[in-house]
Design a protein around this motif. Structure first.
Motif, mmCIF file in Angstrom:
data_model
loop_
_atom_site.group_PDB
_atom_site.id
_atom_site.type_symbol
_atom_site.label_atom_id
_atom_site.label_comp_id
_atom_site.label_asym_id
_atom_site.label_seq_id
_atom_site.Cartn_x
_atom_site.Cartn_y
_atom_site.Cartn_z
ATOM 1 N N ALA B 64 -10.755 25.294 -9.545
ATOM 2 C CA ALA B 64 -9.341 25.362 -9.155
ATOM 3 C C ALA B 64 -8.588 26.345 -10.044
ATOM 4 C CB ALA B 64 -8.709 23.970 -9.234
ATOM 5 N N GLU B 65 -8.853 26.276 -11.347
ATOM 6 C CA GLU B 65 -8.180 27.198 -12.269
ATOM 7 C C GLU B 65 -8.509 28.651 -11.933
ATOM 8 O OE1 GLU B 65 -7.935 24.269 -16.201
ATOM 9 O OE2 GLU B 65 -9.728 25.468 -15.837
ATOM 10 N N THR B 66 -9.769 28.902 -11.642
ATOM 11 C CA THR B 66 -10.178 30.275 -11.330
ATOM 12 C C THR B 66 -9.455 30.780 -10.084
ATOM 13 O OG1 THR B 66 -12.336 29.849 -12.288
ATOM 14 C CG2 THR B 66 -12.153 31.754 -10.828
ATOM 15 N N PHE B 67 -9.457 29.975 -9.031
ATOM 16 C CA PHE B 67 -8.785 30.425 -7.797
ATOM 17 C C PHE B 67 -7.275 30.545 -8.009
ATOM 18 C CE2 PHE B 67 -12.728 28.875 -5.589
ATOM 19 C CZ PHE B 67 -13.076 30.079 -5.022
ATOM 20 N N HIS B 70 -6.267 33.683 -9.489
ATOM 21 C CA HIS B 70 -6.341 34.789 -8.544
ATOM 22 C C HIS B 70 -5.339 34.631 -7.404
ATOM 23 C CE1 HIS B 70 -10.065 35.518 -10.781
ATOM 24 N NE2 HIS B 70 -9.963 36.750 -10.365
ATOM 25 N N GLY B 71 -4.342 33.783 -7.606
ATOM 26 C CA GLY B 71 -3.221 33.775 -6.670
ATOM 27 C C GLY B 71 -3.336 32.810 -5.514
ATOM 28 N N ILE B 72 -4.285 31.904 -5.568
ATOM 29 C CA ILE B 72 -4.415 30.939 -4.466
ATOM 30 C C ILE B 72 -3.587 29.712 -4.802
ATOM 31 C CG2 ILE B 72 -6.077 29.443 -3.271
ATOM 32 C CD1 ILE B 72 -7.941 31.995 -3.583
ATOM 33 N N THR B 73 -2.731 29.318 -3.889
ATOM 34 C CA THR B 73 -1.647 28.397 -4.235
ATOM 35 C C THR B 73 -1.752 27.041 -3.537
ATOM 36 O OG1 THR B 73 -0.310 29.358 -2.491
ATOM 37 C CG2 THR B 73 -0.020 30.259 -4.706
ATOM 38 N N ASP B 74 -2.895 26.738 -2.938
ATOM 39 C CA ASP B 74 -3.066 25.425 -2.315
ATOM 40 C C ASP B 74 -4.524 25.026 -2.485
ATOM 41 O OD1 ASP B 74 -3.182 23.138 -0.750
ATOM 42 O OD2 ASP B 74 -1.801 23.923 0.761
ATOM 43 N N LEU B 75 -4.772 24.090 -3.384
ATOM 44 C CA LEU B 75 -6.142 23.749 -3.780
ATOM 45 C C LEU B 75 -6.365 22.239 -3.742
ATOM 46 C CD1 LEU B 75 -6.122 26.261 -6.721
ATOM 47 C CD2 LEU B 75 -7.778 26.337 -4.833
ATOM 48 N N PHE B 76 -7.538 21.849 -3.238
ATOM 49 C CA PHE B 76 -7.917 20.440 -3.202
ATOM 50 C C PHE B 76 -9.248 20.283 -3.943
ATOM 51 C CE2 PHE B 76 -10.111 17.108 -0.323
ATOM 52 C CZ PHE B 76 -9.854 16.095 -1.226
ATOM 53 N N VAL B 77 -9.217 19.515 -5.035
ATOM 54 C CA VAL B 77 -10.447 19.210 -5.772
ATOM 55 C C VAL B 77 -11.071 17.984 -5.104
ATOM 56 C CG1 VAL B 77 -11.494 18.839 -8.029
ATOM 57 C CG2 VAL B 77 -9.272 19.994 -7.878
ATOM 58 N N ARG B 99 -0.021 24.153 -5.254
ATOM 59 C CA ARG B 99 -0.084 22.828 -4.647
ATOM 60 C C ARG B 99 -1.487 22.294 -4.915
ATOM 61 N NH1 ARG B 99 -0.837 21.073 1.336
ATOM 62 N NH2 ARG B 99 0.122 19.007 1.323
ATOM 63 N N ILE B 100 -1.576 21.058 -5.399
ATOM 64 C CA ILE B 100 -2.909 20.583 -5.781
ATOM 65 C C ILE B 100 -3.077 19.106 -5.482
ATOM 66 C CG2 ILE B 100 -2.260 20.220 -8.214
ATOM 67 C CD1 ILE B 100 -5.303 21.498 -8.577
ATOM 68 N N ALA B 101 -4.298 18.755 -5.058
ATOM 69 C CA ALA B 101 -4.661 17.364 -4.810
ATOM 70 C C ALA B 101 -6.056 17.124 -5.368
ATOM 71 C CB ALA B 101 -4.636 17.053 -3.317
ATOM 72 N N ILE B 102 -6.343 15.854 -5.670
ATOM 73 C CA ILE B 102 -7.683 15.483 -6.147
ATOM 74 C C ILE B 102 -8.179 14.276 -5.356
ATOM 75 C CG2 ILE B 102 -7.142 16.319 -8.478
ATOM 76 C CD1 ILE B 102 -7.082 13.315 -9.343
ATOM 77 N N GLY B 103 -9.461 13.993 -5.478
ATOM 78 C CA GLY B 103 -10.050 12.831 -4.831
ATOM 79 C C GLY B 103 -10.025 11.611 -5.728
ATOM 80 N N VAL B 104 -9.959 10.437 -5.114
ATOM 81 C CA VAL B 104 -10.153 9.163 -5.825
ATOM 82 C C VAL B 104 -11.023 8.285 -4.934
ATOM 83 C CG1 VAL B 104 -7.991 9.208 -7.158
ATOM 84 C CG2 VAL B 104 -8.002 8.208 -4.862
ATOM 85 N N ASP B 105 -11.876 7.456 -5.549
ATOM 86 C CA ASP B 105 -12.732 6.613 -4.704
ATOM 87 C C ASP B 105 -12.823 5.176 -5.205
ATOM 88 O OD1 ASP B 105 -14.572 6.808 -6.813
ATOM 89 O OD2 ASP B 105 -16.264 7.294 -5.506
ATOM 90 N N SER B 106 -11.860 4.781 -6.054
ATOM 91 C CA SER B 106 -11.843 3.392 -6.520
ATOM 92 C C SER B 106 -10.405 3.005 -6.838
ATOM 93 C CB SER B 106 -12.703 3.231 -7.782
ATOM 94 O OG SER B 106 -12.098 3.922 -8.868
ATOM 95 N N VAL B 107 -10.154 1.712 -6.871
ATOM 96 C CA VAL B 107 -8.821 1.222 -7.242
ATOM 97 C C VAL B 107 -8.476 1.680 -8.660
ATOM 98 C CG1 VAL B 107 -7.546 -0.895 -7.814
ATOM 99 C CG2 VAL B 107 -8.792 -0.727 -5.635
ATOM 100 N N GLU B 108 -9.455 1.600 -9.569
ATOM 101 C CA GLU B 108 -9.208 1.989 -10.956
ATOM 102 C C GLU B 108 -8.879 3.481 -11.047
ATOM 103 O OE1 GLU B 108 -11.870 0.370 -9.802
ATOM 104 O OE2 GLU B 108 -11.338 -1.637 -10.521
ATOM 105 N N GLY B 109 -9.676 4.288 -10.367
ATOM 106 C CA GLY B 109 -9.443 5.730 -10.409
ATOM 107 C C GLY B 109 -8.115 6.103 -9.785
#
Lengths: 350, 350
Positions: B64-67, B70-77, B99-109
C-alpha cells in the motif's frame, strides 16, 4: 525490530555450522569451496574464507561480480555458461581482479570457452553427471571435453559434479558413492588425454558427511551454513543446527488453526517429494505448514495450543537458498539486538 | 537486451487482458479493484485505474505504501493485519494521503481495528471463508465481527472473500457459486446488525468469468493481467493471452534435453497439484519443465527438435505473482525494444 515476515540468522549456530564443515574438511584433506548461492552474503563468504575455505562457488556471473566487488578473489562459476558477447566481456573483466573458473559440459562449450577466455586467464572445469541428470556430460566423455578446451587454448583445472540426487530419503550415502565413482572415472578420462587434473570437486550438503576424500580434492556444499526443513527432514542436519528462520506473526485463528504472515513470498514454495509440509516451526517439531499461499502460511499444530494472534514464531523454510533470494537483508542476532546483512547478490541470476 | 533470465511483458496482450476484464466489469455492473500483488507495478496499476478500476487491492501495508508513493489514492489491504504499534502508525500515515481499508476476520481483530484506526479514517471489510479454508470467519459470524468493529468506532465498508479453491480443475464455476453464497450470507448477517453493506467483494482470476453480479459489487482478480501456466492448465486463460514470460537461454543439451538458465530463482517453484510441470514454453505447447532447480530448468520437448545451445526461449512460469516478486524489473516491449518497469513493491511483505 523489523516487521514480520523477515529472515533471522542465529550467529552462534551459523558459526558452529561453518566451523564443523571446516574442521571436517581440514581433517580429511578436502578443500572447501562453499557455494555462495545459499547466502549471497559477502559477510558470510568472508567468514568461510577466514575458516580456511579456498574460494567461493557461485551459480552466475552476477553472483561472481557481487562477491568480487566485495573483495573475494577466488571464484568458481559452477555452471555451464553460454558465452555470448556480454558474458564473455564480463568474465574477462572479472579475471582482471579475481581468480576465476567456469563450468563446461560439452565439446562445443569447452571449445568456445577455450577460444574466448583461455588467453584471459579464465580456467574451466568439466562438469559430469553423477546421477542427478541435470547438466554435465557422462564421465567417460570428460576427456574429450577437457581436450577440446585445451586444444582451443583453455586452461583445464579439473572436473566437478553436483550429486543433487542426494536430496532423497536414504540417498545421501549412495549419492556420495555415485559422486566418487563419476569423478574418479572423469579424472581417468581427462588424464588419458595427457592433461593434469589438479581439482576433483563435488559436494552437496546431504552428501557432504559421506564425501570420499580419496577421490575428491574439493567440496562445494551450500546449505550447510543455515540448514532448512529439507535437511531436517532428510536427516542431514538436526533442528538444533538450523541457523536461519523466518520470523512470522500469527494473524488469524481462522478454522481453529494458526495463520502466519510468512507466505510463499517470504518462505518460497520449494517442496521436495519427501517434504512433509511447506515449512516447519523451529519450536514445535510436530507442527506443519499445511497450506502456503503468497502471504499466508496455515499451520496445523498437531493438537498443541495455538499461539495467540500477534505472537511471533520462527518458521523453518523448506529451502533456505530460495528463501534468502526473496529477502533484501538477513537480520543477524537475537532478541537483544539484530543487525542487517545485505543479501548482496539477491536476484543476480544472470 | 538484458541478460537472461529476465521477465518480459507483451504490452499488447497486457492491454487486451486489462481491457477485457474492464469491459466485463462495466457490462455487468461490478466494480473492479484489481490485486496489485501480481504486478507490484505502479505503471500497470495506473493503466488499470485509467480503464475504470475503482482502486487497487494489496496484500500488505508495504505494498500500500509503495502504491501510495506513486500516486494511487484508493487502496484496500485485503488481509487480516495484526495491528501492532508499527502497523497502526503506518496505516494512520497512509490514511492521510489515500483512501484506505483493511480486512478483519475476528471479533478481536475488528475491535482492535475499530479502536486503533476508526478515528483515523481507515475503514474495515469483514473477511469470510467461502471454501478455501485459509482466513476469514464463517459467513454467519460476519455480523458479529462487523458489529464489533462498529462498536469500537470503526467504519465498516462491507464484506469480502477470496475463493481460492477456484484453483482446481473444474472448480472455477462452483467456487464462484460458493463465493456468491458466502458473501450473500455475510451481507445478510451484517445487515441484521443494522449496518449497511456498501461493498460486497470477491474475485479470483479462475472464478472471475463466473462472478455472480447480482451478489458481488466488486471483484479483485490479480493474475488476469499476465496469465501463467496455472491459468493455462486450469483453462481460465488460453496461451494466446499470456502476457508475461521468462526469457531464458538454452545452456546445455545434457541427457538429450534442453536445459535453460531460468531456474526456480527466476520462475519460482510454485506448483499446484494440477500442474503438469514446473513451467511451460509459450511456443512449444507439448513441452514441459520436468526438473527445476535454482538455476536450471530441464525441459522435455516431447520429441520436438531441441533448440540450439545459445538460443532463447520464452518460459511461462506456473505462477506469475511469485515470478514477478523475484525480479527487480519487468522488461516491456518486443524484440524491437524493451523498457524496464520497476517491480516497485518487490519484497514488500510487511
Amino acid at each position: 525490530m523489523p516487521a514480520t515476515p523477515y529472515l533471522r540468522v542465529d550467529p552462534v549456530r551459523l558459526r558452529q555450522n561453518l566451523r564443523r564443515a571446516a574442521e571436517w574438511a581440514g581433517a580429511n584433506g578436502v578443500a572447501l569451496r562453499p557455494h555462495g548461492k545459499t547466502h549471497k552474503s559477502p559477510e558470510i563468504a568472508m567468514m568461510q574464507l577466514d575458516l580456511g575455505a579456498v574460494g567461493i562457488t557461485v551459480a552466475s556471473v552476477g553472483e561472481a561480480e557481487t562477491f568480487a566487488e566485495h573483495g573475494i578473489t577466488d571464484l568458481f562459476v559452477a555452471y555451464p555458461l553460454h558465452l555470448d558477447e556480454q558474458k564473455t566481456a564480463r568474465l574477462r573483466a572479472l579475471a582482471g581482479r579475481s581468480r576465476i573458473a567456469i563450468g563446461v559440459d560439452s565439446v562445443e562449450g569447452a571449445t568456445r570457452a577455450g577460444q574466448l577466455l583461455g588467453r584471459h586467464g579464465v580456467e574451466v572445469l568439466v562438469e559430469v553427471d553423477s546421477g542427478q541428470h541435470r547438466t554435465g556430460c557422462p564421465p567417460a566423455e570428460a576427456g574429450a571435453v577437457a581436450a577440446a578446451a585445451a586444444l582451443a587454448g583453455g586452461e583445464v583445472r579439473g572436473v566437478f559434479t553436483f550429486p543433487g540426487h542426494s536430496y532423497a530419503p536414504d540417498a545421501m550415502a549412495s549419492a556420495a558413492g555415485d559422486e566418487a565413482r563419476a569423478l574418479a572415472a572423469a579424472r581417468t578420462a581427462v588424464e588419458a588425454e595427457g592433461l593434469e587434473v589438479p581439482v576433483v570437486s563435488g559436494g552437496s550438503t546431504p552428501s557432504f558427511a559421506h564425501t570420499d576424500a580419496d577421490v575428491l580434492t574439493e567440496a562445494r556444499p551450500g546449505v550447510y551454513v543455515f540448514g532448512d526443513a529439507q535437511q531436517w527432514e532428510l536427516g542431514s542436519m538436526p533442528p538444533e543446527s538450523i541457523a536461519l528462520t523466518c520470523r512470522a506473526t500469527v494473524v488469524s485463528h481462522a478454522g481453529g488453526r494458526a495463520v502466519l504472515d510468512s507466505g510463499g513470498k517470504a518462505l518460497a514454495a520449494d517442496r521436495g517429494a519427501y517434504n512433509t509440509g511447506a515449512g516447519r516451526l523451529l519450536d514445535h517439531p510436530d507442527a506443519r505448514v499445511v497450506l502456503l499461499s503468497e502471504h499466508h502460511a496455515v499451520v496445523d499444530l498437531a493438537g498443541a495450543p495455538l499461539p495467540r494472534v500477534g505472537d511471533e514464531v520462527d518458521v523453518v523454510p523448506n529451502h533456505c537458498c530460495a528463501a534468502v533470494n526473496l529477502a533484501d537483508e538477513l537480520w543477524v542476532g537475537d532478541d537483544g539486538g539484530l543487525r542487517p546483512w545485505p543479501v548482496a547478490a539477491r536476484g543476480r541470476n544472470s
